[in-house]
Design a protein around this motif. Structure first.
Motif: not given
Lengths: 239, 169
Positions: A147-152, A156-158
């Motif tokens: 939820q705190d990962v800003q990089d879209l 997606a890669e995760a």
């Protein structure tokens, strides 16, 4: 030569990708290189799906430690801590770091460690002896775990790296507690939506140093600078 | 199934041979096809036993046990079907427990570990507790001869409210 070994969490693959933002920062600052352990239970080796569990994951870590020429700082995220407990009983290990993870005593299993979590991750068995997260899509997975990962693109890669994992990784009791007697740091992720802060603090109490970080479950993606800073501090304290 | 997921003593696990270094515990490659077939049959039996437990079908459940079955009861052990019959009869007068096996993995040829989601309800259906547990089952053929519960860490179990430590199974 000092080396960092990263052990990723459950139900994902490709540790190189998950740890890269931290690994690059640490290497730039200190010159210390790192490796991510490929976990057989997550299908990252030749082992057939469902056939490799905690035993094989611990052996993979042990083999990586055998290859260390010098001292190792071993970092475990989530389930990675259980792998460390079983596989890091090795003379090369100088220090351990845990991120929203576990320091189980001998005789415990990952499934039991998480026994009393109020909102356990829903998992479903597959035909081949593996388990997968159940009922998630990229959006709901991100909302819970990232939820705190800003990089879209990182979100997606995760999601692409979410994978099945052998059931035996969750139910095999540990036979060692390699964290005992080793200097260790715990990063308590205070905004973690999947491993409760209460459970993290229980395990953090077994380390020699615990630090709160205001992040979700994957600070090495959302705040790699914070994680790298702690690693750099540990490495510099060695000299 | 059974004991609400509170810890058994570590020596019980040790007695099952599971405290040895994992690298020393049985070869998994030996007779894989034979054991795979045997284990598949045994898994069906184990799942049927959990279904009987959750449905409170006592006679069916006891039929999955060996005559000298060894079972945890808080800090002690129960032996044999008669003791289990009495134990479950008392337990089911107080609670309704659903044990749903999520996964079964074989640790040794006759020892499997079961990951299960347990929901305990009062007789009027109110949820008393939910937990995800690991049970270790020793089998004799298709029958269960021993059950142990993989323990929580001591400090973790101490963090559990006292009311949840009560045996509600």
């Amino acid at each position: 030569m000092t080396e960092i070994l990263f052990v990723h969490g459950a139900l994902v693959r490709d540790g190189d990708w998950w740890w890269r933002p931290v690994a690059e920062r640490v290497e730039d600052a200190t010159g210390v290189r790192s490796r991510a352990i490929a976990l057989p239970s997550c299908g990252e080796t030749e082992a057939l799906a469902g056939t490799a569990g905690l035993r094989e994951d611990a052996e993979a870590l042990r083999r990586a430690l055998d290859a260390v020429e010098g001292s190792a700082l071993v970092v475990g995220h989530s389930y990675g801590g259980t792998v460390i407990a079983e596989g890091a009983d090795h003379p090369s290990v100088r220090e351990l770091m845990y991120i929203s993870s576990y320091l189980p005593e001998a005789g415990m299993a990952q499934g039991a460690i998480m026994s009393d979590e109020r909102d356990p991750v829903q998992i479903a068995p597959q035909e081949d002896g593996t388990l997968r997260v159940d009922g998630y899509d990229q959006k709901s997975f991100t909302a819970r775990f990232l939820q705190d990962v800003q990089d879209l693109s990182a979100q997606a890669e995760a999601w692409k790296r979410v994978t099945a994992q052998s059931a035996s990784a969750f139910v095999t009791p540990t036979t060692r507690a390699a964290w005992q007697g080793v200097a260790s740091t715990y990063l308590v992720c205070t905004q973690d939506r999947t491993t409760s802060v209460e459970l993290q603090r229980i395990h953090a109490a077994r380390t020699t140093r615990a630090i709160d970080v205001n992040t979700g479950h994957h600070p090495f993606l959302s705040r790699p600078d914070l994680v790298a800073a702690e690693l750099i501090q540990s490495l510099r304290s060695w000299s | 199934m059974i004991v609400a997921g509170r810890p058994t003593d570590a020596t019980a696990v040790e007695q099952m041979g599971l405290m040895r270094p994992l690298s020393e515990v049985g070869s998994r490659s030996q007779n894989r096809s034979d054991s795979t077939n045997r284990h598949a049959t045994a898994e069906q039996s184990v799942r049927a036993a959990y279904a009987a437990y959750s449905a409170q079908r006592l006679a069916d459940l006891l039929a999955f046990m060996t005559s000298d079955v060894d079972w945890p009861d808080r800090n002690g052990r129960l032996r044999g079907r008669d003791e289990l019959r009495s134990y479950w009869t008392k337990q089911w007068a107080r609670t309704r427990t659903q044990d749903v096996p999520t996964a079964i993995a074989w640790l040794e040829d006759a020892v499997c570990a079961v990951l299960l989601d347990q929901t305990v309800r009062s007789l009027d259906g109110e949820v008393v507790s939910r937990a995800r547990l690991v049970h270790l089952l020793q089998l004799d053929g298709l029958l269960i001869s021993r059950l142990d519960i993989v323990p929580l860490a001591q400090s973790q179990s101490q963090a559990i409210p006292d009311e949840k430590k009560e045996s509600h199974t």
